[in-house]
Motif scaffolding. Sequence first.
Motif, PDB file in Angstrom:
ATOM      1  N   THR A 145       0.999  -1.289   0.041  1.00 61.55           N
ATOM      2  CA  THR A 145       0.024   0.027   0.059  1.00 61.55           C
ATOM      3  C   THR A 145       0.932   1.442  -0.009  1.00 61.55           C
ATOM      4  OG1 THR A 145      -1.526  -1.282   1.415  1.00 61.55           O
ATOM      5  CG2 THR A 145      -1.756   1.184   1.066  1.00 61.55           C
ATOM      6  N   LEU A 146       1.800   1.136   0.745  1.00 59.00           N
ATOM      7  CA  LEU A 146       3.028   2.319   0.749  1.00 59.00           C
ATOM      8  C   LEU A 146       3.534   2.623  -0.736  1.00 59.00           C
ATOM      9  CD1 LEU A 146       4.525   4.549   2.225  1.00 59.00           C
ATOM     10  CD2 LEU A 146       6.187   2.482   2.467  1.00 59.00           C
ATOM     11  N   LEU A 147       3.816   1.758  -1.414  1.00 58.12           N
ATOM     12  CA  LEU A 147       4.428   1.772  -2.455  1.00 58.12           C
ATOM     13  C   LEU A 147       3.331   2.366  -3.504  1.00 58.12           C
ATOM     14  CD1 LEU A 147       6.744  -1.305  -2.798  1.00 58.12           C
ATOM     15  CD2 LEU A 147       7.339   0.909  -2.453  1.00 58.12           C
ATOM     16  N   TRP A 148       2.037   1.952  -3.417  1.00 57.22           N
ATOM     17  CA  TRP A 148       1.105   2.396  -4.474  1.00 57.22           C
ATOM     18  C   TRP A 148       0.932   3.698  -4.008  1.00 57.22           C
ATOM     19  CZ3 TRP A 148      -3.778   3.831  -2.810  1.00 57.22           C
ATOM     20  CH2 TRP A 148      -4.966   3.987  -4.043  1.00 57.22           C
ATOM     21  N   ALA A 149       0.806   4.343  -2.785  1.00 57.72           N
ATOM     22  CA  ALA A 149       0.535   5.718  -2.564  1.00 57.72           C
ATOM     23  C   ALA A 149       1.770   6.320  -2.953  1.00 57.72           C
ATOM     24  CB  ALA A 149       0.362   5.719  -1.148  1.00 57.72           C
ATOM     25  N   LEU A 150       2.994   5.983  -2.622  1.00 60.09           N
ATOM     26  CA  LEU A 150       4.332   6.623  -3.283  1.00 60.09           C
ATOM     27  C   LEU A 150       4.131   6.673  -4.689  1.00 60.09           C
ATOM     28  CD1 LEU A 150       6.957   5.188  -1.091  1.00 60.09           C
ATOM     29  CD2 LEU A 150       6.016   7.485  -0.966  1.00 60.09           C
ATOM     30  N   GLY A 151       3.682   5.643  -5.406  1.00 62.67           N
ATOM     31  CA  GLY A 151       3.481   6.037  -6.768  1.00 62.67           C
ATOM     32  C   GLY A 151       2.440   6.763  -7.583  1.00 62.67           C
ATOM     33  N   ARG A 152       1.222   7.063  -6.593  1.00 64.07           N
ATOM     34  CA  ARG A 152       0.329   7.758  -7.037  1.00 64.07           C
ATOM     35  C   ARG A 152       0.530   9.256  -6.597  1.00 64.07           C
ATOM     36  NH1 ARG A 152      -5.291   6.082  -7.682  1.00 64.07           N
ATOM     37  NH2 ARG A 152      -5.896   7.956  -7.280  1.00 64.07           N
ATOM     38  N   GLN A 153       1.025   9.710  -5.647  1.00 58.67           N
ATOM     39  CA  GLN A 153       1.501  11.224  -5.093  1.00 58.67           C
ATOM     40  C   GLN A 153       0.185  11.789  -5.279  1.00 58.67           C
ATOM     41  OE1 GLN A 153       4.619  12.380  -4.124  1.00 58.67           O
ATOM     42  NE2 GLN A 153       5.167  10.291  -3.984  1.00 58.67           N
ATOM     43  N   ASP A 154      -1.096  11.232  -4.768  1.00 59.43           N
ATOM     44  CA  ASP A 154      -2.035  12.337  -4.499  1.00 59.43           C
ATOM     45  C   ASP A 154      -3.085  12.033  -3.305  1.00 59.43           C
ATOM     46  OD1 ASP A 154      -3.404   9.768  -5.160  1.00 59.43           O
ATOM     47  OD2 ASP A 154      -4.322  10.177  -7.029  1.00 59.43           O
ATOM     48  N   GLY A 155      -3.861  12.752  -3.207  1.00 57.75           N
ATOM     49  CA  GLY A 155      -4.803  12.868  -2.170  1.00 57.75           C
ATOM     50  C   GLY A 155      -5.480  11.307  -1.635  1.00 57.75           C
ATOM     51  N   PRO A 156      -6.122  10.841  -2.791  1.00 61.34           N
ATOM     52  CA  PRO A 156      -6.534   9.371  -2.210  1.00 61.34           C
ATOM     53  C   PRO A 156      -5.440   8.308  -2.168  1.00 61.34           C
ATOM     54  CG  PRO A 156      -7.572  10.386  -4.609  1.00 61.34           C
ATOM     55  CD  PRO A 156      -6.685  11.156  -4.019  1.00 61.34           C
ATOM     56  N   GLY A 157      -4.333   8.413  -2.642  1.00 67.33           N
ATOM     57  CA  GLY A 157      -3.282   7.590  -2.504  1.00 67.33           C
ATOM     58  C   GLY A 157      -2.985   7.785  -0.769  1.00 67.33           C
TER      59      GLY A 157
END
Length: 162
Positions: free
Chosen positions: A35-47
């Motif tokens: 989940t951390l890697l996914w959020a870092l890849g998105r770099q947006d509010g929902p992430g």
Amino acid sequence: MITATNVLVLLAMLVGTVGIVVPVLPGLLLVWGSTLLWALGRQDGPGWLVLGLATLWYAVGLVTQYTVPGRGMRTAGVRGSVVAVALAVAVVGFFVVPVVGAPLGFVLAVYAIERVRRREHAGAWRATVAAIRAVALNVGIELATAFAIIATWAVAVYVTRP
């Protein structure tokens, strides 16, 4: 939306979930790390929101995992050191007798230690059953936590699709 990143994150989460049941990998940490890697890849509010929720699930799961199962063992008079030794024997058993060595080693170690300590079968067996229940509850808590993290991530992937 089906993207290569989402597929890889889902695969890592599934591997982490398997790692909870077959304790070769740090399963729950792998699910959260995905989940951390996914959020870092998105770099947006929902992430970041999903990462925050996943971190909250992870923290609640860890606290629950280390408090709830221990109560039942303490009630049955099983010491934490007994479980620690039994877990070490289970790890060795996993490699000596693949698949069945870990649970067999755990149960035999708890029973043997408690039998020596209590000097009677009935008390040793009650302690062994309490330890087995505590470990099963621990795995259940970890699985529920992983499923909560995965479900949170999946909802976010679905809701934020273009």
